[in-house]
Design a protein around this motif. Structure first.
Motif, mmCIF file in Angstrom:
data_model
loop_
_atom_site.group_PDB
_atom_site.id
_atom_site.type_symbol
_atom_site.label_atom_id
_atom_site.label_comp_id
_atom_site.label_asym_id
_atom_site.label_seq_id
_atom_site.Cartn_x
_atom_site.Cartn_y
_atom_site.Cartn_z
ATOM 1 N N GLN A 108 -48.873 -36.826 -45.566
ATOM 2 C CA GLN A 108 -47.614 -37.266 -44.965
ATOM 3 C C GLN A 108 -47.824 -37.838 -43.582
ATOM 4 N N LEU A 109 -48.780 -37.232 -42.858
ATOM 5 C CA LEU A 109 -49.005 -37.627 -41.467
ATOM 6 C C LEU A 109 -49.474 -39.067 -41.349
ATOM 7 N N ASN A 156 -45.655 -40.137 -47.488
ATOM 8 C CA ASN A 156 -44.720 -39.018 -47.555
ATOM 9 C C ASN A 156 -43.871 -39.062 -48.815
ATOM 10 N N ASN A 179 -46.757 -47.935 -50.542
ATOM 11 C CA ASN A 179 -47.758 -48.027 -49.469
ATOM 12 C C ASN A 179 -49.088 -48.426 -50.111
ATOM 13 N N LYS A 237 -50.803 -32.010 -48.974
ATOM 14 C CA LYS A 237 -49.546 -32.756 -48.999
ATOM 15 C C LYS A 237 -49.038 -33.015 -47.580
ATOM 16 N N GLU A 238 -49.167 -31.994 -46.743
ATOM 17 C CA GLU A 238 -48.738 -32.175 -45.356
ATOM 18 C C GLU A 238 -49.610 -33.195 -44.639
ATOM 19 N N GLY A 271 -48.342 -41.527 -43.361
ATOM 20 C CA GLY A 271 -47.393 -42.424 -44.003
ATOM 21 C C GLY A 271 -47.302 -42.308 -45.513
ATOM 22 N N HIS A 298 -43.961 -37.345 -51.401
ATOM 23 C CA HIS A 298 -43.574 -36.027 -51.950
ATOM 24 C C HIS A 298 -42.290 -35.552 -51.305
ATOM 25 N N ASP A 299 -42.188 -35.852 -50.037
ATOM 26 C CA ASP A 299 -40.980 -35.544 -49.308
ATOM 27 C C ASP A 299 -39.817 -36.349 -49.861
#
Ligand SMILES: Nc1ncnc2c1ncn2[C@@H]1O[C@H](COP(=O)(O)OP(=O)(O)OP(=O)(O)O)[C@@H](O)[C@H]1O
Ligand SMILES: [Mg+2]
Lengths: 215, 330
Positions: B244-245, B249, B295, B240-241, B247, B251-252
């Protein structure tokens, strides 16, 4: 005897001792150095026992003061050279003193790029022999040549010690005239000749490095 | 196909300290794909890729490649043959500094046999192919990092390998050069029908070239799948992290949103990309849809996060699913 002839003869003797010792040291030091590298923990085929053994010989060989080494080797020298006087009689001690010195330099040179280079070779499917002879040694050429240059210069230093106890050469001259007969001028000229020889060796070493490395 | 079954590898630092670099790794790498392996530093990525050509021998488990059941059991000669069927490129390029570009590239052949005229021809063809025309007689120190890696790639391909192993091939390069090198790898993969295993810690690299991804964490593969599935449905916290990196994101976003109603993740298969499904849905069903995130994946699948009214979700969900949209609760 004219002074010139005297210097010429001594210079030749020193060059002779240095040259022969350097050549033989290069061959055997390279072999011992490669074996040290191969069996070391980071080498191609690590082997603790063999490495410990080779490393011990090398360290002991390096730590015996040269003058004592000559004395220790007297019987051996007499046996293979037939005499303990003259330039040839100095060779065994010079060579045996220099081999461990050069072997360590070879080991260090090979270790420097060791892991990456050997793995590259392994990934091509090269054999260990091929990796040593066609990758490791050619890629370390510059360090190996610099190493033998340093060794050769150290050998010049050893020849003067050997000279003092009868091996001939510039060391002998400096000692015989300067110390025993109080002729400072001979000592100074002999010293200048030794310095010139060392500079020459360094120059030749640098030229060979230049010739063999792409730049 | 490369298959790993319950592979373990431990490094003994001292009598008491042992590092489990690979801790029960089971994994399948399909032929003709670019398979990315990503994870944090120390996750065991390098160890994993190095077991594939046995630069590192595994302690337990089986690795089968080229129909061999377990490559660890091959004898020395067969292991060398195996390695010649796999090319490898390195983070620090590992070129032979004392040899020209041409001789670097020919070297893997030279270690096996005498060179023929055809080998030179082949080397020149590859030199042109990787974009190094005119550099055959240059020495590595005269090249830029990107050019050095091109030499590395050419050298890895000279033996016509079926598999290309890449350990952080672009980590020493700037972003633009990275992009070019990755594009080259992708093109060569198609041209030579290669299976590429690519280790990286950079999710951008994965997004740029990989068909499949395996996320490694503490010696274990914690997640594996197509890049699109990983982006749409990452389950492990590390994954998940990572997504995010680059684009993704959502879940955030989903966590932060505290609107009433239901938040859903949608995935639009490729063939739906051109359709205006959401607006049609709004018009047809007379509902409200709030788009929180959108996205597009590398394979041009759309990923979207929407928020719908609690009472309207029973209409929206079946409608979109009928159109072929994949839906999961966020
Ligand atoms: N030869 C070795 N000896 C001892 N420990 C090792 C060795 N090789 C790897 N390790 C250890 O194994 C673990 C996994 O290392 P590995 O190099 O596979 O990680 P990685 O995922 O490639 O990390 P990085 O992104 O930093 O390259 C690390 O803890 C590392 O310290
Ligand atoms: Mg690594």
């Amino acid at each position: 005897m004219h002074d010139f002839d005297m210097y010429f003869k001594a210079f030749n003797e020193t060059v002779y001792m240095t040259l022969i010792s350097t050549i033989i040291t290069f061959v055997f030091g390279l072999v011992l150095g490669v074996l040290l590298y191969v069996t070391s923990a980071k080498g191609l085929k690590p082997n603790k026992q063999v490495y410990a053994f080779l490393s011990a010989i090398t360290s002991i060989g390096r730590s015996i003061p040269f003058l004592i080494l000559i004395v220790l080797l007297l019987p051996f020298t007499r046996f293979i050279i037939g005499t303990i006087l003259g330039p040839s009689a100095a060779l065994p001690a010079l060579i045996i003193g220099a081999i461990p010195f050069y072997a360590r330099l070879v080991e260090l040179a090979l270790l420097e790029k060791g892991k990456t280079l050997s793995e590259t070779g392994v990934s091509f499917g090269a054999t260990n022999t091929t990796i040593i002879t066609r990758i490791m040694i050619p890629e370390s050429k510059a360090s190996l040549i610099r190493g033998i240059t340093v060794t050769s210069i150290a050998i010049v230093g050893y020849t003067s010690i050997a000279g003092a106890i009868g091996a001939g050469g510039l060391g002998n001259l400096a000692y015989l005239y300067g110390y025993a007969r109080n002729r400072q001028d001979v000592t100074i000229i002999a010293t200048l000749l030794i310095i010139a020889l060392i500079l020459l060796i360094q120059l030749i070493g640098d030229l060979i490095v230049k010739r063999f490395t792409p730049n | 196909m490369i298959t790993l079954k319950h592979v373990y590898k431990q490094f003994d630092i001292s009598k008491k300290r042992h590092i489990k670099a690979l801790n029960d790794v089971s994994l399948t790498i399909q032929d003709n794909t670019i398979h990315g392996i990503i994870g944090l530093s120390g996750a065991g990525k390098s160890t994993l890729i190095r077991t594939l050509n046995q630069l590192e021998t595994h302690d337990e488990g089986e690795i089968s490649v080229f129909g061999y059941q377990d490559i660890k059991r091959l004898n020395k000669e067969s292991t060398r043959m195996l390695r010649r069927r796999m090319g490898m490129i390195f983070q620090s390029f590992n070129l032979l500094e004392s040899k020209t570009v041409l001789n670097n590239i020919l070297f893997p052949i030279r270690v096996q046999r005498k060179l023929h005229q055809a080998d030179y021809q082949k080397a020149y063809d590859i030199i042109n192919d990787v974009g190094l025309k005119g550099y055959a007689s240059s020495y590595p120190h005269q090249l830029s990092g990107g050019q050095k890696q091109r030499v590395g790639i050419a050298r890895a391909l000279i033996n016509d390998p079926e598999i290309l192993l890449c350990d952080e091939p672009t980590s020493a390069l700037d972003p633009l050069t990275t992009k070019q090198i990755l594009a080259l790898i992708k093109r060569l993969k198609h041209k030579h029908h290669l299976t590429v295993v690519l280790v990286t810690h950079d999710m951008h690299v994965i997004k740029a070239v990989c068909d499949e991804v395996t996320v490694m964490h503490e010696g274990m593969p914690v997640e594996s799948g197509t890049i699109d599935n990983i982006l749409f449905n990452p389950t492990h916290p590390i994954t998940k992290e990572l997504v995010q990196l680059i684009g993704f994101n959502m879940h955030d976003v989903a966590k932060k949103i505290n609107k009433p109603g239901l938040v859903m993740s949608l995935k639009f298969p490729k063939h739906l990309t051109g359709e205006s499904l959401i607006s049609t849905c709004i018009n047809k069903l007379d509902v409200e849809i709030n788009i929180l995130f959108a996205n597009v994946t590398p394979n041009t699948e759309g990923i979207m996060l929407i928020n719908v009214n609690g009472s309207e979700q029973n209409q929206v969900k079946p409608y979109l699913e009928k159109q072929g949209v994949v839906i999961k609760d966020a």
